[in-house]
Design a protein around this motif. Structure first.
Motif, PDB file in Angstrom:
ATOM      1  N   GLN A   1       0.824  -1.204   0.000  1.00  0.00           N
ATOM      2  CA  GLN A   1       0.000   0.000   0.000  1.00  0.00           C
ATOM      3  C   GLN A   1       0.864   1.262   0.000  1.00  0.00           C
ATOM      4  O   GLN A   1       0.508   2.273  -0.624  1.00  0.00           O
TER       5      GLN A   1
ATOM      6  N   GLY B   1       0.755   4.232  -2.710  1.00  0.00           N
ATOM      7  CA  GLY B   1       0.602   5.618  -2.287  1.00  0.00           C
ATOM      8  C   GLY B   1       1.690   6.513  -2.840  1.00  0.00           C
ATOM      9  O   GLY B   1       1.423   7.649  -3.273  1.00  0.00           O
TER      10      GLY B   1
ATOM     11  N   TYR C   1       0.015  -7.096  -3.029  1.00  0.00           N
ATOM     12  CA  TYR C   1      -0.598  -6.060  -3.868  1.00  0.00           C
ATOM     13  C   TYR C   1      -1.682  -6.653  -4.764  1.00  0.00           C
ATOM     14  O   TYR C   1      -2.754  -6.057  -4.929  1.00  0.00           O
TER      15      TYR C   1
ATOM     16  N   HIS D   1      -4.733  -7.204  -2.833  1.00  0.00           N
ATOM     17  CA  HIS D   1      -5.450  -5.938  -2.625  1.00  0.00           C
ATOM     18  C   HIS D   1      -6.290  -5.591  -3.852  1.00  0.00           C
ATOM     19  O   HIS D   1      -7.451  -5.171  -3.720  1.00  0.00           O
TER      20      HIS D   1
END
Length: 228
Positions: free
Chosen positions: A24, A28, A98, A101
């Motif tokens: 994450q 970002g 990832y 996610h």
């Protein structure tokens, strides 16, 4: 007495959660650069189709993910020996974290497989490029003075971020990098800030070697500016 610290039932559970957090963080960092006005101007984002914009954003995300992976396996990372095996295992979990996610966001399975392939491909590419980057950096630095152990340490420390920045810039531009030095410097600066922040945390706040590395990085950027 209560605590906000999560209670992990196993090292595997802790590693999965850490990998998810790092994945994450990579996303970002990529989003922050992608939304940067200077980046969008230099990359001509507003003139591109949505598909091409998505491709560039994906390259930024993958670059940050691979940079984390290269950092975790860096031979000069200053962590306790017993922590190294944990980081090696953590390294392998980040791509899956990832992709997992993305799955929670409803991304189709076919696209998830594409992400797995892209991360693996870029990791192999950027890891391979480290050798050429190290050799080039040594050649450039040694042309100005005789290299000592401190110089070699700084070169080694910066190899991952330089290799990833060069490759990411190449893919953003689809190989047409001539005249795109300012874009490269912006990508390098963004990835360097992300890299340094993570490395400081992993090394327990020992920032002195990284401070010297940042000085070397600034020198390199100035040298690139003079060549324009």
């Amino acid at each position: 007495m209560t605590t906000n610290e999560p209670a992990w039932e196993s090292l595997d559970q802790m590693a999965d959660a850490t990998a998810a957090g790092l994945a994450q963080a990579a996303a970002g960092s990529a989003f922050h650069l992608f939304r940067d006005k200077q980046f969008r101007r230099l990359a001509g984002i507003e003139r591109l189709s949505q598909v091409e914009q998505d491709r560039i954003f994906n390259e930024l995300v993958v670059a940050s993910i691979v940079l984390i992976m290269l950092l975790l396996e860096a031979p000069d990372l200053r962590v306790a020996r017993e922590f190294q095996s944990y980081l090696a295992g953590l390294n392998k979990r980040i791509p899956k974290a990832y992709v997992d996610h993305l799955e929670t966001l409803g991304i189709e399975s076919s696209h998830l497989r594409d992400w797995e392939k892209l991360i693996a491909m870029r990791y192999e590419e950027y890891a391979r490029d480290r050798h050429d980057v190290r050799a080039a950096a040594m050649q450039i630095e040694s042309s100005e003075k005789r290299l000592d152990l401190d110089d070699l340490a700084k070169i080694q420390m910066l190899v991952p971020v330089q290799a990833v920045a060069i490759g990411c810039h190449h893919h953003i531009c689809r190989g047409h990098t001539e005249g795109q030095d300012d874009l490269f410097k912006l990508v390098l600066r963004s990835l360097s800030m992300f890299y340094v922040e993570l490395r400081v945390r992993l090394e327990g706040g020992r920032i002195t070697p990284l401070t010297r590395a940042r000085v070397a990085l600034k020198r390199m950027l100035r040298r690139m500016g003079r060549r324009k």
